[in-house]
Write an enzyme that holds these catalytic residues in place. Sequence first.
Site, PDB file in Angstrom:
ATOM      1  N   GLY A  83      15.535 -16.379  10.110  1.00  0.00           N
ATOM      2  CA  GLY A  83      16.648 -16.718   9.220  1.00  0.00           C
ATOM      3  C   GLY A  83      17.848 -15.814   9.479  1.00  0.00           C
ATOM      4  CB  SER A  84      20.619 -14.870   7.242  1.00  0.00           C
ATOM      5  OG  SER A  84      20.947 -16.196   6.916  1.00  0.00           O
TER       6      SER A  84
END
Lengths: 591, 115
Positions: free
Chosen positions: A293-294
């Site tokens: 993810g981020s």
Amino acid sequence: MFDRQEQSEQSNPGRRAVLCVLFLLGFLVVLLRLFDLHILQAETMTKRANRQHHKTITLDSNRGAILDSQGRALALNLDVPSVYASPVSVKNPRSAAKRLSKVLELSRPALEQRLRGNREFVWVKRKIDSEYATQVEALSLPGISLLKEKQRFYPKGTLLAHVLGFAGMDSQGLEGLEAGYEQYLQGQARKVLLHRDAFGRVIIPENQQDSERLTGHTIHLTIDEVIQYMAEHALEAAVEKTRARGGSIIVMDPKTGGILAWTLRPTFDPNHVSMLSPGQWRNRAVTDPYEPGSTMKIVLAAAALDEGHVKPETLIYAGNGQMPISGTVIHDHEKASWLTFREAIQQSSNVVAAKTAMGLGKDRMYRYLREFGFGEKTGIDLPGESVGVLRKPEEWGSRTLASVAMGQEIAVTPLQLVTAVSAIANGGSLMTPFIVEHVHTTQGDNVWSRAPETRRRPIRYETAQTLTSILENVVEQGTGRAAAILGYRVAGKTGTAQKVDPKTKTYSSTKFIGSFVGFAPVEDPRFVMLVVIDEPQVPAWGAAVAAPVFREVGAQVLRHLRIPPQRGVDVQMAAVGNASTSMIDLAHVSE
Amino acid sequence: MKGAFYVFLIIGLSSTFLFYVWGKVDVVRVGYELDQRSNEKKSLEQEHDRLQITFSQLTASDRIAREASSQLSMGPPDPGQVILVSDDGRNNENQNPGLEPLRVANIHNSSMRIR
């Protein structure tokens, strides 16, 4: 009377002759028997005598201890009783099996079968509790005996279980460090010939000096038991609070690559592994990659800054929170029109990340991902490490570049991620992570030690500094505010990744992985920590589930490492502490 | 003269034989003693291993935390209740010149919280 004496004297020569012949025959028989025993049966008799007077025993190898960085024991050995039988000496196998099976909770028919036959040694039950041993001794069964064997024991229970692994019944390492460092930990089992008397007592004991050589070497880890406990305790509480499927925390010293703590949930007790399946003891932080993810935006930012593609204050259009790409739409959780690159990372803008990655191009993006160690093993001294999933640029689809920038279509192990972020924390050096610092003999002589190893420099020092300041903004004003530690400068990044639903093969809308990776103190990072919470049942944003765990553990670690808070923040801390008027600054008192 | 020679010869041979037997018996006796000592050593080593494990279990962080919490009502300090002051002198000089570096602890009101 006289006549009788005379008669007997007359018959004496005959009697004497008979007696002589009898004696001679007797001696002849003895002589023949001696000849038979000493000449004809010499070989058999010698073997029998040797069997009675000599006994060969196998001295168990004694595994070396595993200690933490402060010398606290994490794995030791203990002598435990085992029951064995000499079936040739068991008088009544049926009765013996009946009585033994009751005490040792064994199947009677199977035990009886084992006790029959002409073998000299069979195990009945190994490594039993001492109370059972006492009961077996009390039975006083002929042909049934006890001996002591070494058993591996993990005095801290579940602490560091996935890293330590465990050893098997015959003291061989089967998992984790126990398996990986088998060559150092395993002592040498050795057969020793003992001389016994008629009562079975040992006349000449084995050479004691030789027994010293049986013990394996001691290994010292980089793990600090106290930090390990802090991480385990906080992760346990977080997983329970969020009703998550699991989680992991890795704490690393960014300057050396030494692992300070490593914990996974669910966990297991290496003292009781017989009932567990491999999935329960697998060290998922090195074997199981996940979509980060981020948190992957850290690598994107590093690449973009290092290439000079963007500067922290470069303005980028954020498309009011959405951007169409390859028939899909990328969304941001906050709508914005124009953002500086710094603000975009601070708010974790997917749109800006995608645009930046597209500006960089897939070749440069791929190169930096490889430079940061993704798609290859980190080289940590733990078995079963995965390289993760990083496809070559030519295999990328039209959306892959944007996806990779947001931490999708790429799978990394938690260890790879924490190692990559360490490279930013330490000013640009990608270190080889390690967990064993040195190995020494039981006498304290050094056998092997490890020096920190730099694999390469993926980014320049200046880039690392700039990126650190951006990541500090993330914690001070952005999505990572829940990770802020009072009194210290912290840098980091949150991550929330959707999990792929194995049924639909698409991203699940209900299953997430929340994570936070960061380091502190910013001016001289002493640790990098990654917190991953798998499938929390509460709002799954990394900021909500993982960042508070980072703050809690981070604050304790800094205090444990005796790192004083920053100037000026003391005032802030004192203000907090002033609720209690007993807060006394002794420095002022002494004035 | 001849008789005396035989007497001495017999005494000599007997002494040699006795000395030989005595030596053999003594080797066996020392062997038994060594075995006994060896068993004592093993027993002490086992006791040492057992004590080491007990020590390790008793000093485990989770046990200490549990005992501290349940027996002594102790808990982790709140933010600001522990002040760490740099002990390298560099940072400290700017803050409090001339003062010794300190680690400050305080007792919070009347509760049993020990920092």
